[in-house]
Design a protein around this motif. Structure first.
Motif, PDB file in Angstrom:
ATOM      1  N   TYR A 144       2.788  -7.115  -0.255  1.00  0.00           N
ATOM      2  CA  TYR A 144       1.588  -6.819   0.068  1.00  0.00           C
ATOM      3  C   TYR A 144       0.587  -7.905  -1.089  1.00  0.00           C
ATOM      4  N   LEU A 145       1.310  -8.561  -2.115  1.00  0.00           N
ATOM      5  CA  LEU A 145       0.709  -9.451  -2.848  1.00  0.00           C
ATOM      6  C   LEU A 145       0.606 -10.875  -1.885  1.00  0.00           C
ATOM      7  N   ASP A 146       1.344 -10.936  -1.061  1.00  0.00           N
ATOM      8  CA  ASP A 146       1.072 -12.366  -1.023  1.00  0.00           C
ATOM      9  C   ASP A 146       0.561 -12.449   0.402  1.00  0.00           C
ATOM     10  N   ASN A 147      -0.296 -11.626   1.159  1.00  0.00           N
ATOM     11  CA  ASN A 147      -0.698 -10.362   2.262  1.00  0.00           C
ATOM     12  C   ASN A 147       0.051 -11.148   3.668  1.00  0.00           C
ATOM     13  N   VAL A 148       1.300 -10.902   3.450  1.00  0.00           N
ATOM     14  CA  VAL A 148       2.412 -10.402   4.102  1.00  0.00           C
ATOM     15  C   VAL A 148       2.473  -9.688   4.681  1.00  0.00           C
ATOM     16  N   ILE A 149       1.921  -7.969   4.083  1.00  0.00           N
ATOM     17  CA  ILE A 149       1.683  -7.004   5.242  1.00  0.00           C
ATOM     18  C   ILE A 149       0.404  -6.260   4.243  1.00  0.00           C
ATOM     19  N   ILE A 150      -0.309  -5.896   5.260  1.00  0.00           N
ATOM     20  CA  ILE A 150      -2.025  -5.295   5.247  1.00  0.00           C
ATOM     21  C   ILE A 150      -1.650  -3.845   4.253  1.00  0.00           C
ATOM     22  N   GLU A 151      -3.042  -3.412   3.476  1.00  0.00           N
ATOM     23  CA  GLU A 151      -3.051  -2.644   3.087  1.00  0.00           C
ATOM     24  C   GLU A 151      -2.635  -1.114   3.300  1.00  0.00           C
ATOM     25  N   THR A 152      -2.476  -1.041   4.366  1.00  0.00           N
ATOM     26  CA  THR A 152      -2.361   0.353   4.829  1.00  0.00           C
ATOM     27  C   THR A 152      -1.095   0.390   5.842  1.00  0.00           C
ATOM     28  N   ASP A 153       0.199  -0.756   6.235  1.00  0.00           N
ATOM     29  CA  ASP A 153       0.901  -0.126   5.852  1.00  0.00           C
ATOM     30  C   ASP A 153       2.171  -1.136   4.177  1.00  0.00           C
ATOM     31  N   PHE A 154       1.430  -1.409   3.398  1.00  0.00           N
ATOM     32  CA  PHE A 154       1.314  -0.910   2.614  1.00  0.00           C
ATOM     33  C   PHE A 154       1.689   0.233   1.736  1.00  0.00           C
ATOM     34  N   ARG A 155       0.786   1.331   1.581  1.00  0.00           N
ATOM     35  CA  ARG A 155       0.488   2.270   1.800  1.00  0.00           C
ATOM     36  C   ARG A 155       1.358   3.502   2.135  1.00  0.00           C
ATOM     37  N   GLN A 156       2.024   2.965   3.668  1.00  0.00           N
ATOM     38  CA  GLN A 156       2.378   3.877   4.555  1.00  0.00           C
ATOM     39  C   GLN A 156       3.397   3.792   3.969  1.00  0.00           C
ATOM     40  N   TYR A 157       4.616   2.285   3.946  1.00  0.00           N
ATOM     41  CA  TYR A 157       6.033   2.060   3.063  1.00  0.00           C
ATOM     42  C   TYR A 157       5.944   3.187   2.131  1.00  0.00           C
ATOM     43  N   MET A 158       4.351   2.587   0.979  1.00  0.00           N
ATOM     44  CA  MET A 158       4.893   3.305  -0.401  1.00  0.00           C
ATOM     45  C   MET A 158       5.077   5.092  -0.226  1.00  0.00           C
ATOM     46  N   LYS A 159       4.398   5.630   0.664  1.00  0.00           N
ATOM     47  CA  LYS A 159       4.679   6.984   0.472  1.00  0.00           C
ATOM     48  C   LYS A 159       6.310   8.010   0.783  1.00  0.00           C
ATOM     49  N   GLN A 160       6.864   7.052   2.631  1.00  0.00           N
ATOM     50  CA  GLN A 160       7.948   6.784   2.760  1.00  0.00           C
ATOM     51  C   GLN A 160       8.576   6.829   1.938  1.00  0.00           C
ATOM     52  N   TYR A 161       8.636   5.705   0.531  1.00  0.00           N
ATOM     53  CA  TYR A 161       9.527   5.486   0.016  1.00  0.00           C
ATOM     54  C   TYR A 161      10.006   6.359  -0.975  1.00  0.00           C
ATOM     55  N   GLU A 162       8.250   7.199  -1.201  1.00  0.00           N
ATOM     56  CA  GLU A 162       8.825   8.287  -2.540  1.00  0.00           C
ATOM     57  C   GLU A 162       8.955  10.061  -2.318  1.00  0.00           C
ATOM     58  N   ASN A 163       8.713   9.570  -1.199  1.00  0.00           N
ATOM     59  CA  ASN A 163       8.897  11.028  -0.569  1.00  0.00           C
ATOM     60  C   ASN A 163      10.902  10.703  -0.544  1.00  0.00           C
ATOM     61  N   GLN A 164      11.546   9.717   0.266  1.00  0.00           N
ATOM     62  CA  GLN A 164      12.819   9.642  -0.228  1.00  0.00           C
ATOM     63  C   GLN A 164      13.334   9.552  -1.705  1.00  0.00           C
ATOM     64  N   LEU A 165      13.005   9.424  -2.700  1.00  0.00           N
ATOM     65  CA  LEU A 165      13.306   9.331  -4.066  1.00  0.00           C
ATOM     66  C   LEU A 165      12.870  10.536  -4.061  1.00  0.00           C
ATOM     67  N   ILE A 166      11.934  11.814  -4.168  1.00  0.00           N
ATOM     68  CA  ILE A 166      11.316  12.743  -4.814  1.00  0.00           C
ATOM     69  C   ILE A 166      13.191  14.011  -3.378  1.00  0.00           C
ATOM     70  N   GLU A 167      13.948  13.724  -2.705  1.00  0.00           N
ATOM     71  CA  GLU A 167      14.656  14.708  -1.648  1.00  0.00           C
ATOM     72  C   GLU A 167      15.323  14.154  -2.928  1.00  0.00           C
ATOM     73  N   LEU A 168      15.983  12.550  -3.456  1.00  0.00           N
ATOM     74  CA  LEU A 168      17.197  12.158  -3.535  1.00  0.00           C
ATOM     75  C   LEU A 168      17.479  12.517  -5.083  1.00  0.00           C
TER      76      LEU A 168
END
Length: 532
Positions: free
Chosen positions: A438-462
């Motif tokens: 995200y910092l290197d502008n490889v992905i846009i902010e919308t995709d970054f936030r979506q990825y982070m939300k998925q990762y957080e949900n997976q961490l909560i479940e684990l």
């Protein structure tokens, strides 16, 4: 006028910094620093027309003693007539000991033709009118040191009672906590050597033998290790260079130091006087002993076992090659210890034991009570197996079965938790990677936030799974039950043992008596006495 009169007179500057001055400098008052003392005295000497021929300095040295390196060198040069005058910031910088003021300022210096001047307090041995003032100042300085010594001693004792380590050097196996110098942390490498020393001793090795083994392997002695590995300076460098091998005394000290159990024993010595460096050993009642002040290297059970072993060890029995029965083997009649027995012919060497009285004084005083070592070991091993088996009740066996189930269950849980933790670590790595993209502008902010939300949900479940695995385990298998299981498991080890070791004998047997025909009576620590 003064400058003309004094021109050509040779003067030296004496500078001294004490521990108390160091604390003041740290607080922002550097008036007592070596640098500022030198500047003050140099300006004074030049203004008076003196020729400065030398500067003597003592850093971190008390004014109560006259064995300061710089001071001793100055007095040596004074007796050689190298100067006419000593200049110090004050009389207290020269000395805080009234006896030394009288000895040097009012006796030695006048005989040597040397004048002393204290710039800040106007002390001047050329002015006989202020001799009484100098003596009064000497007493005041000494009283100050006495009060300071009492205060420091009280503070030190309070710290000792609070479990703070006050030694200048850490015991081998520990290092000072960088965040709290009064707390000890384990030095992993040195601690492993300490544990090995205890293990070797329990196996029947003597202190000199252990020292020889460590030296042969090239393991650094404690002082060398502290200097070369930890970077701690050693004052007596000459002695250090001469001492390269482990000694009996070093092993003896390590084996007898309760610090390895997490216990601090301090206030064992005290100075005879605040004006004298000589120390006397205090009675045990005066020692300050605080337990659980730091992480132990040796458990208390092992430590006490080693202390008991040192008390019981007898030279005659211990000198046997294996040392298994040191301090445990006695004649059933005269009750003296048994001595090693050697074969008269061939190369068999040590073969068993014989009554000490019989060997030294003859059969008119006692029978031989001979027993071969091989027979002794077999008999004791069989007896240990049999007697320890009697300890286990049906309930103990049931507990032991539960113990095996617990270990298997916990092993399964541990494996599952390792897998879950690996997944957690992997997702954390993905999160970091997404952020970098995200910092290197490889992905846009919308995709970054979506990825982070998925990762957080997976961490909560684990984390929910990890918590579910760990929670029931604590309730189902309390520590008290595990301790009972461990005890039963240890007894089972004794039942299944196929070879004796020193630890088992010291742990379980109180005494072994050898009868006239080689019959044995074994006195166990758990209450069973058995004839064999």
């Amino acid at each position: 006028m003064h400058e003309t009169c004094n021109r050509g007179k040779k003067a030296v500057l004496y500078l001294r910094l004490s521990k108390e001055d160091v604390h003041r400098i740290k607080e922002g008052d550097d008036s007592a620093s070596i640098k500022n003392q030198r500047l003050l005295l140099t300006e004074y000497a030049l203004s008076e027309g003196y020729q400065i021929v030398n500067v003597y300095s003592d850093d971190d040295e008390s004014g109560l003693y006259d064995d300061r390196p710089g001071f001793e060198k100055m007095m040596e040069d004074a007796r050689l007539g190298k100067f006419d005058m000593v200049i110090a910031k004050s009389q207290s910088r020269f000395s805080r000991n009234m006896e030394h003021i009288e000895k040097y300022l009012h006796h030695d210096f006048p005989l040597l033709g040397i004048r002393f001047v204290g710039v800040a307090d106007n002390a001047d041995t050329e002015n006989m009118g202020n001799k009484k003032a100098r003596q009064i100042n000497g007493l005041v300085n000494e009283w100050y040191c006495e009060d300071l010594s009492d205060n420091i001693r009280s503070v030190f004792k309070a710290k000792m009672r609070a479990g703070q380590f006050l030694g200048s050097s850490c015991p081998y196996g520990y290092r000072k906590d960088p965040n709290n110098h009064n707390h000890l942390l384990i030095d992993a490498y040195a601690a492993s050597i300490v544990r090995r020393i205890y293990a070797l001793y329990l196996e029947g090795n003597g202190k000199s033998k252990i020292a020889a083994m460590l030296s042969a392997e090239g393991i650094l002695i404690p002082t060398h290790y502290k200097q070369k590995v930890l970077g701690i300076p050693y004052k007596n460098s000459k002695l250090l260079s001469q001492t390269k091998t482990w000694s009996y005394q070093t092993i003896h000290t390590i084996l007898g130091n309760p610090v390895y159990t997490g216990t601090l024993v301090q206030n064992k010595y005290n100075k005879v006087s605040y004006k004298d460096k000589k120390k006397i050993k205090l009675s045990r009642e005066s020692w300050i002993i605080v337990e659980n002040t730091h992480e132990p290297i040796i458990d208390k059970h092992t430590f006490h076992l080693v202390q008991e072993l040192q008390r019981q060890r007898t030279k005659s029995v211990y000198a046997a090659p294996n040392g298994l029965f040191s301090g445990k083997l006695f004649c059933a009649d005269c009750e003296k210890s048994m001595e090693r027995l050697y074969a008269r012919h061939g190369e068999r060497g040590f073969i068993g034991y014989v009554c000490k009285t019989y060997k030294k004084q003859g059969k008119q005083f006692c029978e031989s009570h001979k027993i071969l070592n091989e027979e002794l070991e077999q008999a004791v091993l069989a007896s240990l197996r049999q007697e320890t088996a009697k300890i286990l009740t049906e309930n103990d066996i049931a507990i032991l079965q539960q113990f095996e189930a617990v270990k298997m269950h916990r092993g399964d849980i541990s494996g599952q938790m390792e897998i879950l933790q690996e997944q957690v670590d992997k997702i954390e790595k993905y999160k970091k990677g997404a952020f970098e993209k995200y910092l290197d502008n490889v992905i846009i902010e919308t995709d970054f936030r979506q990825y982070m939300k998925q990762y957080e949900n997976q961490l909560i479940e684990l984390e929910r799974h990890i918590h579910a695995l760990s929670e029931p385990d604590a309730a189902e298998f309390p520590d008290t039950m595990l301790q009972d299981c461990a005890c039963a498991d240890e007894v089972m080890n004794y039942i299944n043992m196929d070879k004796l070791d020193r630890y088992m004998i010291v742990e379980l047997i109180d005494r072994i008596e050898v009868g006239r025909d080689g019959e044995l009576t074994i006195y166990y620590k758990f209450g069973n006495n058995c004839a064999r």
